[in-house]
Write a protein that holds these residues in place. Sequence first.
Motif, PDB file in Angstrom:
ATOM      1  N   SER A 117     -40.632 -18.127 -14.989  1.00 17.35           N
ATOM      2  CA  SER A 117     -40.885 -18.451 -13.466  1.00 17.35           C
ATOM      3  C   SER A 117     -41.625 -19.831 -13.484  1.00 17.35           C
ATOM      4  O   SER A 117     -41.538 -20.854 -13.125  1.00 17.35           O
ATOM      5  CB  SER A 117     -41.832 -17.879 -11.965  1.00 17.35           C
ATOM      6  OG  SER A 117     -42.686 -17.475 -12.899  1.00 17.35           O
ATOM      7  N   THR A 140     -29.643 -10.986  -7.756  1.00 15.97           N
ATOM      8  CA  THR A 140     -29.992 -12.147  -6.882  1.00 15.97           C
ATOM      9  C   THR A 140     -29.554 -13.361  -8.265  1.00 15.97           C
ATOM     10  O   THR A 140     -28.868 -14.373  -7.326  1.00 15.97           O
ATOM     11  CB  THR A 140     -31.084 -13.025  -7.978  1.00 15.97           C
ATOM     12  OG1 THR A 140     -32.369 -12.164  -8.186  1.00 15.97           O
ATOM     13  CG2 THR A 140     -32.195 -14.115  -7.857  1.00 15.97           C
ATOM     14  N   PHE A 148     -32.669 -20.223  -8.000  1.00 14.62           N
ATOM     15  CA  PHE A 148     -32.267 -19.063  -8.176  1.00 14.62           C
ATOM     16  C   PHE A 148     -31.846 -18.713  -9.318  1.00 14.62           C
ATOM     17  O   PHE A 148     -31.788 -17.131 -10.252  1.00 14.62           O
ATOM     18  CB  PHE A 148     -31.944 -18.166  -6.964  1.00 14.62           C
ATOM     19  CG  PHE A 148     -33.222 -17.927  -5.943  1.00 14.62           C
ATOM     20  CD1 PHE A 148     -33.175 -17.092  -6.062  1.00 14.62           C
ATOM     21  CD2 PHE A 148     -33.689 -19.310  -4.704  1.00 14.62           C
ATOM     22  CE1 PHE A 148     -34.738 -17.148  -4.836  1.00 14.62           C
ATOM     23  CE2 PHE A 148     -34.511 -19.610  -4.698  1.00 14.62           C
ATOM     24  CZ  PHE A 148     -34.934 -18.000  -4.175  1.00 14.62           C
ATOM     25  N   TYR A 187     -32.341 -13.439 -18.803  1.00 13.99           N
ATOM     26  CA  TYR A 187     -31.522 -12.389 -18.977  1.00 13.99           C
ATOM     27  C   TYR A 187     -30.881 -13.051 -20.364  1.00 13.99           C
ATOM     28  O   TYR A 187     -30.699 -11.454 -20.761  1.00 13.99           O
ATOM     29  CB  TYR A 187     -30.404 -12.583 -17.597  1.00 13.99           C
ATOM     30  CG  TYR A 187     -29.814 -10.953 -18.072  1.00 13.99           C
ATOM     31  CD1 TYR A 187     -30.201  -9.762 -16.891  1.00 13.99           C
ATOM     32  CD2 TYR A 187     -28.098 -11.357 -18.712  1.00 13.99           C
ATOM     33  CE1 TYR A 187     -29.140  -8.692 -17.202  1.00 13.99           C
ATOM     34  CE2 TYR A 187     -27.480  -9.665 -18.542  1.00 13.99           C
ATOM     35  CZ  TYR A 187     -27.874  -8.599 -18.711  1.00 13.99           C
ATOM     36  OH  TYR A 187     -27.294  -7.774 -18.663  1.00 13.99           O
ATOM     37  N   LYS A 247     -41.729 -12.175 -16.903  1.00 11.11           N
ATOM     38  CA  LYS A 247     -41.898 -12.805 -15.686  1.00 11.11           C
ATOM     39  C   LYS A 247     -41.744 -14.025 -15.378  1.00 11.11           C
ATOM     40  O   LYS A 247     -41.430 -14.846 -14.460  1.00 11.11           O
ATOM     41  CB  LYS A 247     -41.169 -11.821 -14.765  1.00 11.11           C
ATOM     42  CG  LYS A 247     -40.254 -10.712 -14.336  1.00 11.11           C
ATOM     43  CD  LYS A 247     -39.728 -10.258 -13.648  1.00 11.11           C
ATOM     44  CE  LYS A 247     -38.551  -8.965 -13.466  1.00 11.11           C
ATOM     45  NZ  LYS A 247     -38.844  -7.540 -14.616  1.00 11.11           N
ATOM     46  N   ILE A 298     -36.681 -11.883  -8.007  1.00 13.60           N
ATOM     47  CA  ILE A 298     -35.832 -11.208  -8.707  1.00 13.60           C
ATOM     48  C   ILE A 298     -37.019 -10.077  -9.651  1.00 13.60           C
ATOM     49  O   ILE A 298     -35.635  -8.496  -9.698  1.00 13.60           O
ATOM     50  CB  ILE A 298     -36.028 -12.250 -10.597  1.00 13.60           C
ATOM     51  CG1 ILE A 298     -34.894 -13.312 -10.581  1.00 13.60           C
ATOM     52  CG2 ILE A 298     -35.182 -11.039 -11.831  1.00 13.60           C
ATOM     53  CD1 ILE A 298     -34.944 -14.259 -10.761  1.00 13.60           C
ATOM     54  N   SER A 308     -38.675 -16.051  -9.250  1.00  9.56           N
ATOM     55  CA  SER A 308     -38.812 -15.101 -10.017  1.00  9.56           C
ATOM     56  C   SER A 308     -39.481 -13.405  -9.551  1.00  9.56           C
ATOM     57  O   SER A 308     -38.935 -12.693  -9.772  1.00  9.56           O
ATOM     58  CB  SER A 308     -39.698 -15.063 -11.139  1.00  9.56           C
ATOM     59  OG  SER A 308     -41.699 -14.993 -10.179  1.00  9.56           O
ATOM     60  N   SER A 365     -27.468 -16.164  -5.381  1.00 13.33           N
ATOM     61  CA  SER A 365     -27.474 -18.048  -5.122  1.00 13.33           C
ATOM     62  C   SER A 365     -26.065 -18.264  -5.686  1.00 13.33           C
ATOM     63  O   SER A 365     -26.412 -19.329  -4.539  1.00 13.33           O
ATOM     64  CB  SER A 365     -28.459 -17.959  -7.245  1.00 13.33           C
ATOM     65  OG  SER A 365     -26.872 -17.648  -7.522  1.00 13.33           O
ATOM     66  N   GLU A 383     -29.586  -4.167 -15.979  1.00 19.39           N
ATOM     67  CA  GLU A 383     -30.687  -4.777 -16.103  1.00 19.39           C
ATOM     68  C   GLU A 383     -31.904  -4.998 -17.576  1.00 19.39           C
ATOM     69  O   GLU A 383     -31.309  -3.905 -17.512  1.00 19.39           O
ATOM     70  CB  GLU A 383     -31.788  -3.925 -15.208  1.00 19.39           C
ATOM     71  CG  GLU A 383     -31.335  -4.227 -13.163  1.00 19.39           C
ATOM     72  CD  GLU A 383     -31.127  -5.327 -12.997  1.00 19.39           C
ATOM     73  OE1 GLU A 383     -32.163  -6.605 -13.002  1.00 19.39           O
ATOM     74  OE2 GLU A 383     -30.435  -5.965 -12.339  1.00 19.39           O
ATOM     75  N   SER A 395     -31.969 -16.215 -13.495  1.00 20.12           N
ATOM     76  CA  SER A 395     -31.669 -15.307 -13.749  1.00 20.12           C
ATOM     77  C   SER A 395     -31.177 -15.401 -15.074  1.00 20.12           C
ATOM     78  O   SER A 395     -31.349 -14.240 -15.685  1.00 20.12           O
ATOM     79  CB  SER A 395     -31.194 -14.495 -12.505  1.00 20.12           C
ATOM     80  OG  SER A 395     -30.975 -14.941 -11.084  1.00 20.12           O
ATOM     81  N   TYR A 449     -31.435  -8.826 -11.279  1.00 15.38           N
ATOM     82  CA  TYR A 449     -30.747  -9.727 -12.017  1.00 15.38           C
ATOM     83  C   TYR A 449     -29.794 -10.194 -11.411  1.00 15.38           C
ATOM     84  O   TYR A 449     -29.369 -11.316 -10.740  1.00 15.38           O
ATOM     85  CB  TYR A 449     -31.083 -10.110 -13.235  1.00 15.38           C
ATOM     86  CG  TYR A 449     -32.036  -9.725 -14.532  1.00 15.38           C
ATOM     87  CD1 TYR A 449     -32.669 -11.490 -14.602  1.00 15.38           C
ATOM     88  CD2 TYR A 449     -32.584  -9.382 -14.927  1.00 15.38           C
ATOM     89  CE1 TYR A 449     -33.741 -11.504 -14.894  1.00 15.38           C
ATOM     90  CE2 TYR A 449     -34.176  -8.958 -15.366  1.00 15.38           C
ATOM     91  CZ  TYR A 449     -34.760 -10.515 -15.703  1.00 15.38           C
ATOM     92  OH  TYR A 449     -35.951 -10.858 -16.351  1.00 15.38           O
ATOM     93  N   LYS A 450     -29.518  -8.985 -11.004  1.00 15.12           N
ATOM     94  CA  LYS A 450     -27.494  -9.109 -10.488  1.00 15.12           C
ATOM     95  C   LYS A 450     -27.864  -9.188  -9.363  1.00 15.12           C
ATOM     96  O   LYS A 450     -27.203 -10.791  -8.849  1.00 15.12           O
ATOM     97  CB  LYS A 450     -26.718  -7.470 -10.861  1.00 15.12           C
ATOM     98  CG  LYS A 450     -25.297  -7.511 -10.969  1.00 15.12           C
ATOM     99  CD  LYS A 450     -24.954  -6.483 -11.589  1.00 15.12           C
ATOM    100  CE  LYS A 450     -24.838  -4.971 -11.037  1.00 15.12           C
ATOM    101  NZ  LYS A 450     -23.655  -4.220 -10.485  1.00 15.12           N
TER     102      LYS A 450
END
Length: 404
Positions: A353, A81, A121, A129, A349, A73, A70, A85, A202, A125, A78-79
């Motif tokens: 997590s 991360t 990860f 999202y 967030k 991120i 988290s 991953s 985002e 995300s 997000y993208k």
Amino acid sequence: MASTNTHNQKSFLVPITIIGLMFFAIGFALGINSYLIPLLNSALEISSTESYLVLAATFSAFLLFGYPASLVIGKIGYKNTMALSFLMFAVGFYLFIPSANNESLALFLVASFISGMGNTFLQASVNPYITILGPIESAAKRMSIMGIANKLAWPIAPLFLALVIGKEVDMVQLTDINLPFMIIIGVFLLLGLLALLAPLPEVKAAGEDDENGEDCPYAASKTSVWQFPHLLLGVLALFLYVGVETISLGTLVDYATTLGLANAEYYAWIAPIGMVIGYICGALLIPKYISQDKALRICAYLALFGSVMTVVVPEQYSIYFIAFMALGCSLMWPALWPLAMTELGKFTKAGSSLMVIAIVGGALIPTAFASLKDVFGAQNAYMICIPCFLFILYYGIKGHKIRT
């Protein structure tokens, strides 16, 4: 909680399709374990408890990296991360090759742990999202669509391995997995590149950047994520759910092998078929006809029926009742996430997590199942699912409503 993104539903189509591929990748990576468990069991001549440690290694990464994910991120978005991953996945999958060459259970566990890091990860995300990408009331609908992609991938993984290797599980040598894993590595690196270049906006939850509490008054009075009882009970419910879902999805090949059924890898389809039926119902019915909490209650009753019947009917028929367990599990994930994440505001967030850390249930509960299997037999071991589903039922009835 609602999306601050004001685009219409059409603008969600491309992101939802790309995120659907990510959910497929998550399911495929986890589905690999259902092939490895009986393979390691026979090839290394180890106990069920030892072979199920690959699941424990995969899911233990969620406990250690759920919160750091988290933070990542928060730093890179997000993208990026998601792209990171897939690099972790590729490293983990590469390590399966020397693990096989050295016939080393310890190396297999390291490889599983690193692929589990990638999974941590990616899940950290994609789950928040897709929850945020649109109205919270229809989050379970979007999660159901993602679930179809995710759960169809579970049985495709052992089927892919079986087709590329071209042998029955009990005839496979460990080094036979090298070629399919090289192919998997290539595909996952391409998915990472796709994540990096994809047009994914985002997104933020309502109140996430609102310190004054204008968008989310309930969260404004809180000073810590630990002050949301509906979230904390949701974290426990998700912990139990991931454990029993992993049992229903990850034990079928092993259970079919234990029962002496031919072509054991084909039985991996029993649970995903049940889950996909549930996801289709969720996509069609939520929120227009049934609410997210009602869907959770219905699913808990179905899962309880399936788990009780799996234990009590003659063992040659019991494997098919796992489909009812899986059907019950289908809408638990889509319902638990939005119910637990409601009204978190600036703690979104942090709450996410905690939910990701709860996925460690997939390490602990299946390991306990394997220990019960060694002592009491495979069929009786499924009893572990009953108290888990009872708590999830409580959360659907009352737990998600508790506010302080």
